[in-house]
Scaffold this active site. Structure first.
Site: not given
Ligand SMILES: CC(=O)[C@@H](O)[C@H](O)COP(=O)(O)O
Ligand SMILES: NCC(=O)COP(=O)(O)O
Length: 251
Positions: A14, A17, A50, A52, A56, A77, A108, A158, A198
């Site tokens: 993911n 960030h 993601h 959003r 953000r 996402e 989340t 998931e 997550h």
């Molecule tokens: C759904 C999940 O757990 C994450 O993939 C999601 O992207 C969390 O949101 P942020 O990345 O904005 O923290």
């Molecule tokens: N769905 C979880 C994800 O994509 C990543 O979550 P995280 O490792 O950033 O908490």
């Protein structure tokens, strides 16, 4: 050989960030597109991002560009809204994971309430599937939500591992892990593909990766954090190594 061709648990990286750091100063860097390509080259099996409602971090431009660049698979996402459904059906990522969103949340906080929104989610899943998108529902390790996910036609779930990751005692962590194990088994018994994610990091991921039947782990925050010190290529390779070792060691 890509990990797609080897047995084991897949890693979805993911990149949210990376975009969080870009957003902090409104600069063009760090470039999430570059992060995605580095992660793929380091062994990521898919790229999760993601989009959003409040934008953000990940921007629509990031999704549009990556749709035409990724060599693995995009897992987009998003919330189950008209806006996001229109974007997904236009861009047609391989996977869409439907997640709950609240503007005021830091990240989340829980899983999607599928049971409480069956008609809407049944229609939403059908619309995405008609566009050739594989739908995943981000849900808590809750039998009612798992059965509802199956009932609304999602082929993938998931399991939200945040409560496990945030557990403050070994006993609480063990309880959450047992819940997740039961949830994985229920999902598999219903013929669902079961992913998890997550809050997973280089330590707590081992027990989750070792659960038989887990297909893919989506991990972002911990990988981006390690990348600050080790570089993204190393951070992804390290996570793949931890996951593969945990799978080899068994449950
Ligand atoms: C759904 C999940 O757990 C994450 O993939 C999601 O992207 C969390 O949101 P942020 O990345 O904005 O923290
Ligand atoms: N769905 C979880 C994800 O994509 C990543 O979550 P995280 O490792 O950033 O908490």
């Amino acid at each position: 050989m890509t990990s797609q061709t080897t047995a084991g648990v897949l890693l979805g990286v993911n990149i949210d960030h990376v975009a969080t750091i870009r957003r902090a100063r409104g600069t063009r860097y760090p470039e999430p597109i570059q992060a995605a390509l580095v992660a793929e080259q380091a062994g990521a099996d898919s790229i999760t991002l993601h989009l959003r409602e409040d934008r953000r971090h990940i921007q629509e431009r990031d999704v549009e560009l990556l749709c035409g660049i990724l060599q693995t698979r995009m897992n987009l996402e998003m919330a189950a809204t008209r806006e996001m459904g229109d974007i997904a059906c236009r861009l047609k990522p391989a996977d869409c994971c439907l997640v709950p969103e609240r503007r005021e949340e830091l990240t989340t906080e829980g899983g999607l309430d599928v049971h409480g929104n069956r008609p809407h989610l049944r229609d939403f899943c059908a619309r995405l599937a008609a566009s050739g998108i594989r739908v995943s529902l981000f849900i808590d390790a809750d039998p009612e939500q798992i059965e509802a996910a199956h009932a609304v036609g999602a082929p993938v779930i998931e399991i939200h591992t945040g409560h496990y990751a945030d557990a403050e005692t070994a006993a609480a962590r063990a309880d959450e892990l047992a819940r997740i194990r039961r949830a994985v088994n229920l999902g598999l018994s219903l013929g669902l593909h079961v992913n998890a994610g997550h809050g997973l990091d280089y330590h707590n991921v081992k027990a989750i990766a070792a659960i038989p039947g887990v297909r893919e782990l989506n991990i972002g925050h911990a990988i981006v954090a390690r990348a600050i010190f080790s570089g993204l290529d190393r951070a992804v390779r390290d996570m793949k190594g931890v996951i593969d070792a945990a799978v080899a060691a068994g449950p």
